[in-house]
Design an enzyme around this catalytic site. Structure first.
Site, mmCIF file in Angstrom:
data_model
loop_
_atom_site.group_PDB
_atom_site.id
_atom_site.type_symbol
_atom_site.label_atom_id
_atom_site.label_comp_id
_atom_site.label_asym_id
_atom_site.label_seq_id
_atom_site.Cartn_x
_atom_site.Cartn_y
_atom_site.Cartn_z
ATOM 1 N N HIS A 151 32.350 42.331 34.765
ATOM 2 C CA HIS A 151 32.809 41.991 33.410
ATOM 3 C C HIS A 151 33.974 41.052 33.698
ATOM 4 C CE1 HIS A 151 34.693 43.796 29.408
ATOM 5 N NE2 HIS A 151 35.028 42.518 29.575
ATOM 6 N N HIS A 165 37.019 38.892 34.611
ATOM 7 C CA HIS A 165 38.450 39.195 34.507
ATOM 8 C C HIS A 165 39.215 38.300 35.448
ATOM 9 C CE1 HIS A 165 36.617 41.707 37.590
ATOM 10 N NE2 HIS A 165 37.758 41.601 38.262
ATOM 11 N N HIS A 196 42.642 38.001 37.709
ATOM 12 C CA HIS A 196 43.805 38.664 38.305
ATOM 13 C C HIS A 196 44.992 37.706 38.177
ATOM 14 C CE1 HIS A 196 41.497 41.752 40.702
ATOM 15 N NE2 HIS A 196 40.545 40.867 40.516
ATOM 16 N N ASN A 242 37.534 36.783 41.369
ATOM 17 C CA ASN A 242 36.556 37.112 42.406
ATOM 18 C C ASN A 242 35.165 36.953 41.802
ATOM 19 O OD1 ASN A 242 38.577 37.791 44.265
ATOM 20 N ND2 ASN A 242 38.702 39.883 43.489
ATOM 21 N N GLY A 288 34.378 40.121 46.902
ATOM 22 C CA GLY A 288 35.258 41.210 46.496
ATOM 23 C C GLY A 288 35.163 41.601 45.041
HETATM 24 P P1 AMP Z 1 37.444 42.796 41.178
HETATM 25 O O1 AMP Z 1 37.427 43.497 42.518
HETATM 26 O O2 AMP Z 1 37.850 41.359 41.240
HETATM 27 O O3 AMP Z 1 36.155 43.028 40.430
HETATM 28 O O4 AMP Z 1 38.627 43.464 40.374
HETATM 29 C C1 AMP Z 1 38.517 44.703 39.740
HETATM 30 C C2 AMP Z 1 39.920 45.208 39.641
HETATM 31 O O5 AMP Z 1 39.945 46.207 38.647
HETATM 32 C C3 AMP Z 1 40.465 45.831 40.926
HETATM 33 O O6 AMP Z 1 41.630 45.139 41.341
HETATM 34 C C4 AMP Z 1 40.770 47.270 40.525
HETATM 35 O O7 AMP Z 1 41.935 47.778 41.127
HETATM 36 C C5 AMP Z 1 40.909 47.149 39.017
HETATM 37 N N1 AMP Z 1 40.622 48.366 38.271
HETATM 38 C C6 AMP Z 1 39.519 49.149 38.371
HETATM 39 N N2 AMP Z 1 39.589 50.165 37.496
HETATM 40 C C7 AMP Z 1 40.759 50.021 36.830
HETATM 41 C C8 AMP Z 1 41.412 50.754 35.798
HETATM 42 N N3 AMP Z 1 40.856 51.866 35.268
HETATM 43 N N4 AMP Z 1 42.602 50.314 35.350
HETATM 44 C C9 AMP Z 1 43.162 49.208 35.872
HETATM 45 N N5 AMP Z 1 42.604 48.462 36.837
HETATM 46 C C10 AMP Z 1 41.417 48.870 37.322
#
Ligand code: AMP
Length: 115
Positions: free
Chosen positions: A99, A101, A103, A88, A94
C-alpha cells in the site's frame, strides 16, 4: 475493494493504533513503528489502490505531489525542513507493505539509513 485491508488501511480506520502526526482528506501520516532515523514518518494515501510509487505516479500524479508536499511540511515541523524521501518498491528492495507509502527520514541521518 477486493483486497484485504492493509495494515495502513487499518490505521486509517482506527482499527489499530498509530502515532498519527497529520491527516488530510486523502493522506495520513504517522511515526514508523521501527524508526531508522531520529525522525521517521510514513506518509500514506488513505486509498490502498496503489501498491507502489510507480503505480501511483502513473495513475495519480496529483496525489503523489500531495504526498511530497505533506512530507515537506512535516519535515519543516520535525527536522528543520531537510529530509530523505524513500519509496521502497518491490520485495527485493525491502517493501513489506504493498500500500504505497513514503518514508520521511530526517534529523541526523547516517549514510546507511535508507528506511
Ligand atoms: P516498507 O518496508 O517500505 O514496506 O515499509 C513498511 C514500514 O511500515 C516499515 O518501516 C515498518 O516499520 C512500518 N510499519 C509496519 N507496521 C506499522 C505500524 N503498525 N505502525 C507504524 N509503522 C508500521
Amino acid at each position: 475493494m477486493s483486497e484485504e485491508p492493509s495494515i495502513f488501511t487499518k490505521i486509517v480506520n482506527r482499527e489499530i493504533p498509530a502515532d498519527i502526526v497529520a491527516e488530510t482528506d486523502d493522506l495520513i501520516a504517522f511515526r514508523d513503528i521501527h524508526p531508522q532515523a531520529p525522525v521517521h514518518l510514513l506518509v500514506v494515501p488513505k486509498t490502498q489502490q496503489y501498491h507502489n510509487v510507480v503505480e501511483l505516479a502513473a495513475r495519480n500524479p496529483a496525489l503523489m505531489a500531495s504526498m511530497v508536499a505533506l512530507a515537506s511540511q512535516l519535515a519543516d515541523r520535525y527536522c528543520g525542513g531537510e529530509f530523505r524521501l524513500v519509496f521502497n518498491t518491490g520485495e527485493a528492495a525491502g517493501q513489506t507493505v504493498f500500500h504505497v507509502h513514503a518514508h520521511v527520514l530526517g534529523g541526523g541521518l547516517d549514510e546507511g539509513s535508507l528506511g
